[in-house]
Design an enzyme around this catalytic site. Structure first.
Site, PDB file in Angstrom:
ATOM      1  N   ASP A   1      38.123  20.321  47.506  1.00  7.09           N
ATOM      2  CA  ASP A   1      37.473  21.651  48.084  1.00  7.09           C
ATOM      3  C   ASP A   1      36.326  21.893  47.317  1.00  7.09           C
ATOM      4  O   ASP A   1      36.080  22.847  46.294  1.00  7.09           O
ATOM      5  CB  ASP A   1      38.738  22.926  47.796  1.00  7.09           C
ATOM      6  CG  ASP A   1      38.384  24.064  48.258  1.00  7.09           C
ATOM      7  OD1 ASP A   1      37.391  24.182  49.234  1.00  7.09           O
ATOM      8  OD2 ASP A   1      38.736  25.259  48.043  1.00  7.09           O
TER       9      ASP A   1
ATOM     10  N   GLY B   1      42.044  30.071  47.321  1.00  7.27           N
ATOM     11  CA  GLY B   1      43.303  29.582  47.914  1.00  7.27           C
ATOM     12  C   GLY B   1      44.427  29.764  47.318  1.00  7.27           C
ATOM     13  O   GLY B   1      45.598  29.799  47.566  1.00  7.27           O
ATOM     14  N   PHE B   2      44.173  29.968  45.765  1.00  6.95           N
ATOM     15  CA  PHE B   2      45.407  30.006  45.405  1.00  6.95           C
ATOM     16  C   PHE B   2      46.114  31.227  44.681  1.00  6.95           C
ATOM     17  O   PHE B   2      47.071  31.172  44.036  1.00  6.95           O
ATOM     18  CB  PHE B   2      45.252  28.883  43.885  1.00  6.95           C
ATOM     19  CG  PHE B   2      44.817  27.453  44.532  1.00  6.95           C
ATOM     20  CD1 PHE B   2      45.822  26.489  44.719  1.00  6.95           C
ATOM     21  CD2 PHE B   2      43.723  27.138  44.526  1.00  6.95           C
ATOM     22  CE1 PHE B   2      45.632  25.417  45.233  1.00  6.95           C
ATOM     23  CE2 PHE B   2      43.281  25.988  44.732  1.00  6.95           C
ATOM     24  CZ  PHE B   2      43.982  25.142  45.099  1.00  6.95           C
ATOM     25  N   GLY B   3      45.046  32.122  44.486  1.00  8.20           N
ATOM     26  CA  GLY B   3      45.476  33.283  44.142  1.00  8.20           C
ATOM     27  C   GLY B   3      44.131  33.818  43.508  1.00  8.20           C
ATOM     28  O   GLY B   3      43.020  33.795  43.780  1.00  8.20           O
TER      29      GLY B   3
ATOM     30  N   LYS C   1      44.207  32.451  35.997  1.00  5.56           N
ATOM     31  CA  LYS C   1      44.592  32.438  37.537  1.00  5.56           C
ATOM     32  C   LYS C   1      45.918  32.503  37.733  1.00  5.56           C
ATOM     33  O   LYS C   1      46.760  31.935  37.233  1.00  5.56           O
ATOM     34  CB  LYS C   1      44.020  30.787  37.936  1.00  5.56           C
ATOM     35  CG  LYS C   1      43.863  30.837  39.457  1.00  5.56           C
ATOM     36  CD  LYS C   1      43.689  29.314  39.783  1.00  5.56           C
ATOM     37  CE  LYS C   1      42.175  28.856  39.543  1.00  5.56           C
ATOM     38  NZ  LYS C   1      41.190  29.329  40.550  1.00  5.56           N
TER      39      LYS C   1
ATOM     40  N   ILE D   1      37.605  38.556  38.525  1.00  2.00           N
ATOM     41  CA  ILE D   1      36.536  37.725  38.486  1.00  2.00           C
ATOM     42  C   ILE D   1      36.353  36.802  39.653  1.00  2.00           C
ATOM     43  O   ILE D   1      35.483  36.108  39.913  1.00  2.00           O
ATOM     44  CB  ILE D   1      36.052  37.046  37.172  1.00  2.00           C
ATOM     45  CG1 ILE D   1      37.302  36.189  36.886  1.00  2.00           C
ATOM     46  CG2 ILE D   1      35.783  38.164  36.027  1.00  2.00           C
ATOM     47  CD1 ILE D   1      37.032  35.436  35.622  1.00  2.00           C
ATOM     48  N   GLY D   2      37.431  36.777  40.462  1.00  2.00           N
ATOM     49  CA  GLY D   2      37.340  35.574  41.299  1.00  2.00           C
ATOM     50  C   GLY D   2      38.556  35.545  42.198  1.00  2.00           C
ATOM     51  O   GLY D   2      39.728  36.075  41.808  1.00  2.00           O
ATOM     52  N   SER D   3      38.629  35.134  43.439  1.00  2.00           N
ATOM     53  CA  SER D   3      39.769  34.932  44.180  1.00  2.00           C
ATOM     54  C   SER D   3      39.662  33.638  45.095  1.00  2.00           C
ATOM     55  O   SER D   3      38.401  33.439  45.609  1.00  2.00           O
ATOM     56  CB  SER D   3      40.259  36.005  45.121  1.00  2.00           C
ATOM     57  OG  SER D   3      39.418  36.425  45.832  1.00  2.00           O
TER      58      SER D   3
END
Ligand SMILES: *[C@@H]1O[C@H](CO)[C@@H](O)[C@H](O)[C@H]1NC(C)=O
Ligand SMILES: *[C@@H]1O[C@H](CO)[C@@H](O)[C@H](O)[C@H]1NC(C)=O
Ligand SMILES: *[C@@H]1O[C@H](CO)[C@@H](O)[C@H](O)[C@H]1NC(C)=O
Ligand SMILES: *[C@@H]1O[C@H](CO)[C@@H](O)[C@H](O)[C@H]1NC(C)=O
Ligand SMILES: *[C@@H]1O[C@H](CO)[C@@H](O)[C@H](O)[C@H]1NC(C)=O
Ligand SMILES: *[C@@H]1O[C@H](CO)[C@@H](O)[C@H](O)[C@H]1NC(C)=O
Ligand SMILES: *[C@@H]1O[C@H](CO)[C@@H](O)[C@H](O)[C@H]1NC(C)=O
Ligand SMILES: *[C@@H]1O[C@H](CO)[C@@H](O)[C@H](O)[C@H]1NC(C)=O
Ligand SMILES: *[C@@H]1O[C@H](CO)[C@@H](O)[C@H](O)[C@H]1NC(C)=O
Length: 870
Positions: A634, A521-523, A539, A517-519
């Site tokens: 961010d 900077g962290f993964g 996440k 469902i998303g991506s």
């Protein structure tokens, strides 16, 4: 070789003869000079070719005790450089020139000053026509030059490189190093007093910022004062001055940075308002502008009187109060042990303090007594300034400077001077009195005291930043944490740690990481369902820093304990082998960017206002509501999540600390490509909560317009037609290319806020609210962080609790520059991603050495040219 040397020696000897008769531009070893020996009593022994400058053993103002080796501008009799400023000699002290360099010794032969060790023997000393004193080798190569060791002045032809500084002299007759400093930073020239900034060149109304490149040096020439970058090829900041063949820039003993032209004419002084000079009226002296002359006038505030005529410091009029001594000074520390009760003497209304413009409050949203308590507990604190409406608490530490009297503005400020009740055990009136033992305990005291949030924060921030070896110490300090160093995390216990999941549990919950469902900077983020049917977002962190494991424990404990209705809740985590996962509550409408910029149904105005308010509240809580201030770093629509039945929430807070340094620079670049990046990311300025405020301002503008600030506009604007009356609109280049923040600034200047609202709403907006959001947004994106409101004030303004601030156009002019670059970049047909990169060329250049081909090179245009003369 030998014959060459002989040849050279004979030439130089004959030259010496010639120059001694005509002018002495050179002197040669073995030469010695003293003030005493010169009949004309000016002590001069060296003149530049045309006699513009001379070198002398000189006693400023004719006093008879302090003699210095000086370079003097003859026509104005101004000292532009001195060798032994901190080691004066008597009238019979000497300067010797030998093949090893210049040596200055006093009457009794004691050593005072010398040039550093030279890489080859000195053959001559020359004073150039620019005023540079140069030691030359036998081939006329420069071994050492005074231009590279400036004192308080620079002249035309001299460079003041980044990370160097000018220091004021103590007085006109004592040239020793004083308390004021002009420092060149990577982005600016700043004035500081005891570490506190009180002026920046970029903020001066006469200065224009042209570029975001890193500053390399400051220089003056016949047309002005400049900060240069890129090896002198780019002007970063410029200040135009009248054409003049002679010019010097000096950090004056008064603390003002003064540029003078020929015949001593004063061309510029910063800060222009002399009451902003930190010690202009000495300690606790009240500075006000004389109504007729406009020059500053000093007095003592009510309840205070002059300690003595000599010093000019002010002390409490009531002798039963005494001023405490900050624990960081070289005074005896006996005061700290003193059990005298602390009280606060109130200063009148309409006062201000220079540092309040450049520092952040140590606390927001506290009441006055909490602010005073902070100061009472801190032995370095000498007083407070309290913003009554915002509840911001500023502390004065180490040294109290002068106070500014302002009848017009800031009636909201309350100032208090900390005092000790009971007769003073000693007199602190005389600053020069350094009797008594000097006890070196300040650092310990600072750490151990339950001190101001600021110091704690700095210490924590520092420790986390240097996360390598120190992180272990930090954890020991934090208490019951036992994160094993070997990397096995099974044995630890941290109070308040959220639920710990097994990797298999999360694998099952996400159906083997099926639904992405998303991506970021962290993964990558996956949707999951726990056995109890609750939906979660998992996440999976891929970019963990090298020392991530230990910090991971700490950060999770902190993040897990943050509960706020506008912050996404961390429900648990998994740290197993190489698997690092965070389990968050699931937000069923996804992130704001999809809803706002996606092709779905348009987000209605009322909801946009609620999202703005919710996001502001969440950020305000991160900045002030937690035990430790958390800077998000961010803030962007991708990190604002929506849910059908709950308010908007911010995600990914507290994570920036978990990244490795390489990852964080990538992270910064990513932010840069999206245009939420505050200008200070590009410079070496401190990242603070105001950095988040900037990003929030950018998000607000996107909420209003419903499109990305940095995208190419395809719709045609109704207002682009009425340019005939209102002048040329520089934000649009005629092809619908608009850098929206600049467009917003222009519409603000015209007062036509409704032109900014999303056209898809077809007028279903409240014009008052549009105006409010735009004005708040513009205040948030002020280039100067200290001019941005804090998030608590932003919430107040959005709620209507506190009056709207007025955007300061002088701190928004950089948008014109960005806008112009955006338009130019768009026109040379670059893809949108590269446009963004070009808005931040420095971020790009320093990180990824790509695409610096000639067609992406941007020629800088001065903001003056864009905005017209100011
Ligand atoms: C200067 O003095 C030093 C030592 O006294 C001597 O070695 C040197 O030759 C002298 N130089 C000149 C140029 O006279
Ligand atoms: C010295 O003065 C002469 C005549 O005024 C001028 O031509 C020359 O350029 C000057 N020299 C320097 C180094 O400024
Ligand atoms: C400097 O020169 C003088 C005269 O030549 C000499 O007496 C003195 O010892 C020299 N001092 C040093 C430190 O070399
Ligand atoms: C050094 O410079 C001077 C003056 O400019 C000149 O007269 C001399 O010939 C030069 N010496 C060498 C070795 O170049
Ligand atoms: C001074 O420097 C600026 C910036 O490099 C330049 O534009 C200007 O022409 C210079 N003035 C003179 C007289 O050299
Ligand atoms: C910078 O400029 C100077 C002269 O203007 C030149 O000699 C030097 O090589 C340049 N340095 C770099 C790194 O380009
Ligand atoms: C306070 O003490 C610290 C550490 O001893 C020192 O670095 C700092 O410069 C001092 N500050 C002032 C204002 O004296
Ligand atoms: C402070 O007080 C303690 C005990 O009262 C004493 O041991 C210590 O020496 C005092 N420190 C100073 C600097 O006077
Ligand atoms: C501070 O503000 C409050 C209201 O916000 C007001 O009642 C109070 O009088 C103010 N205090 C001072 C000292 O001005």
């Amino acid at each position: 070789m030998g014959s060459l040397l002989f040849f050279f020696l004979s030439i130089s000897l004959s030259c010496a003869f010639v120059y001694c008769l005509s002018s002495s531009e050179f002197i040669y070893p073995n030469y010695s000079a003293s003030h005493f020996r010169f009949i004309d009593s000016s002590g001069s022994f060296l003149f530049s070719r045309n006699g513009t400058f001379k070198a002398a053993l000189f006693n400023p103002r004719g006093q008879q005790t302090k003699f210095y080796l000086c370079v003097i501008h003859v026509a104005s009799n101004t000292i532009v450089w001195s060798a032994n400023r901190d080691e004066p000699i008597s009238s019979s002290g000497q300067m010797n020139l030998t093949f090893r360099g210049i040596y200055i010794t006093d009457e009794d032969g004691s050593f005072k000053w010398s040039t550093p060790q030279l890489r080859s023997p000195a053959a001559a000393l020359r004073l150039t026509e620019m005023g540079n004193l140069v030691l030359l080798d036998q081939f006329n190569g420069t071994l050492w030059e005074s231009f590279q060791h400036p004192t308080d002045t620079i002249v035309i032809g001299q460079y003041l490189p980044v990370e160097t500084a000018l220091f004021s002299a103590v007085s006109d007759y004592d040239l020793s190093t004083g308390d004021y400093k002009l420092a060149i930073t990577a982005s600016d020239a700043i004035l500081q007093w005891r570490g506190l900034t009180y002026w920046k060149l970029s903020m001066d109304t006469k200065a224009y910022t042209n570029s975001n490149h890193a500053v390399e040096y400051m220089a003056i020439n016949q047309t002005g004062l400049f900060l240069f970058g890129r090896n002198g090829s780019v002007v970063i900041i410029q200040m135009n001055l009248p054409q003049s063949d002679f010019r010097i820039a000096k950090l004056d003993v008064s603390g003002q940075f003064i540029v003078r032209g020929a015949a001593q004419t004063r061309e510029f002084g910063g800060p222009a308002d002399e009451c902003r000079i930190p010690f202009i009226c000495r300690k606790i002296g009240l500075c006000s502008d004389d109504a007729t002359s406009g020059s500053p006038v000093c007095s003592c505030p009510s309840n205070f009187h002059l300690a003595s005529q000599n010093t000019g410091d002010c002390v409490p009029a009531d002798a039963s109060y005494s001023l405490p001594v900050s624990c960081n000074t070289t005074y005896s520390s006996s005061q700290i042990n003193s059990s005298s009760p602390v009280s606060y003497l109130r200063l009148n209304y309409g006062i201000d303090y220079f540092a309040n413009y450049f520092t952040s409050p140590v606390k927001y949203g506290v009441d006055l007594s909490a602010c005073q308590d902070l100061c009472s507990e801190d032995c370095s604190c000498l007083g407070i300034f309290y913003g009554n409406s915002s509840g911001s608490c500023y502390v004065v530490e180490y040294e109290f400077g002068s106070i500014i009297s302002r009848t017009t503005s800031h009636n909201d400020w309350l100032g208090f001077v900390k005092t000790l009740v009971g007769a003073a055990t000693r007199s602190f009136d005389d600053d020069n009195d350094i009797g008594g033992p000097t006890v070196q305990f300040p650092l310990i005291a600072l750490v151990l005291l339950p001190c101001t949030g600021l110091i704690l924060l700095l210490a924590l921030g520092f420790l986390l930043w240097k996360r390598s070896r120190v992180s272990k110490t930090l954890m020991i300090k934090l208490g019951s944490l036992t994160c094993p160093s070997s990397g096995e995390l099974d044995a630890f216990s941290i109070p308040g740690l959220p639920k710990r999941f097994e990797f298999e549990e999360l694998e099952a919950a996400t159906d083997n990481f099926q639904t992405k469902i998303g991506s970021g900077g962290f993964g990558t983020v996956y949707k999951g369902r726990l056995p109890d049917e609750t939906l979660v977002a998992v996440k999976r962190i891929t970019n963990l820093g090298v020392h991530g494991k230990r910090d991971f424990c700490n950060e999770i404990a902190i993040i897990g304990n943050i509960h706020h209705v506008n912050l996404v809740k961390l429900k648990g985590f998994c740290a197993q082998g190489r698997q690092w996962l965070l389990v968050y509550e699931y937000m069923n409408r996804g992130s704001l960017d999809c809803t706002l910029f996606g092709g779905g149904p348009v987000l209605e105005w009322k909801e946009r206002v609620e999202i703005a308010l919710g996001t502001a509240r969440g950020l305000a809580y991160l900045h002030t509501g937690c035990e430790r201030k958390i800077i998000h770093c961010d803030v962007k629509p991708e990190n604002i999540l929506l849910h059908a039945n709950s308010p908007a929430k911010i995600s990914d807070f507290g994570l920036s600390k978990l990244l490795s340094p390489e990852q964080s620079s990538l992270f910064t670049t990513m932010r840069g490509t999206r245009g939420y990046l505050a200008p200070e990311w590009l410079t070496s300025s401190a990242i603070s909560d105001k950095t988040d405020v900037y990003s929030f301002g950018m998000v607000l503008l996107e909420l209003v317009s419903g499109r990305k600030n940095c995208s190419i506009r395809t719709q045609s604007r109704s207002t682009s037609d009425d340019n005939s009356g209102g002048g040329h609109s520089s934000s649009s280049s005629g092809q619908g290319l608009v850098y929206f923040p600049l467009f917003a600034l222009e519409m603000h200047e015209r007062g036509s806020y409704l032109d900014l609202a999303d056209l898809r709403l077809e007028g279903r907006v409240s014009s008052e609210e549009v105006e409010k959001l735009v004005r708040v947004a513009l205040c948030c994106v002020h280039e100067e962080p200290s001019l941005r409101p804090n998030m608590v004030s932003v919430v107040g303004m959005l709620e209507g609790e506190i009056p709207l601030s007025r955007p300061r156009v002088e701190s928004l002019n950089f948008l014109r520059f960005y806008g112009r670059r955006f338009a130019e970049a768009s026109m040379i047909g670059e893809a949108s991603a590269q446009n963004d990169v070009m808005l931040y060329p420095q971020a790009n250049a320093s990180r990824t050495k790509t695409k610096s081909g000639s067609n992406t090179y941007f020629s800088y245009i001065s903001s003056q040219q864009i905005s017209g003369p100011r």
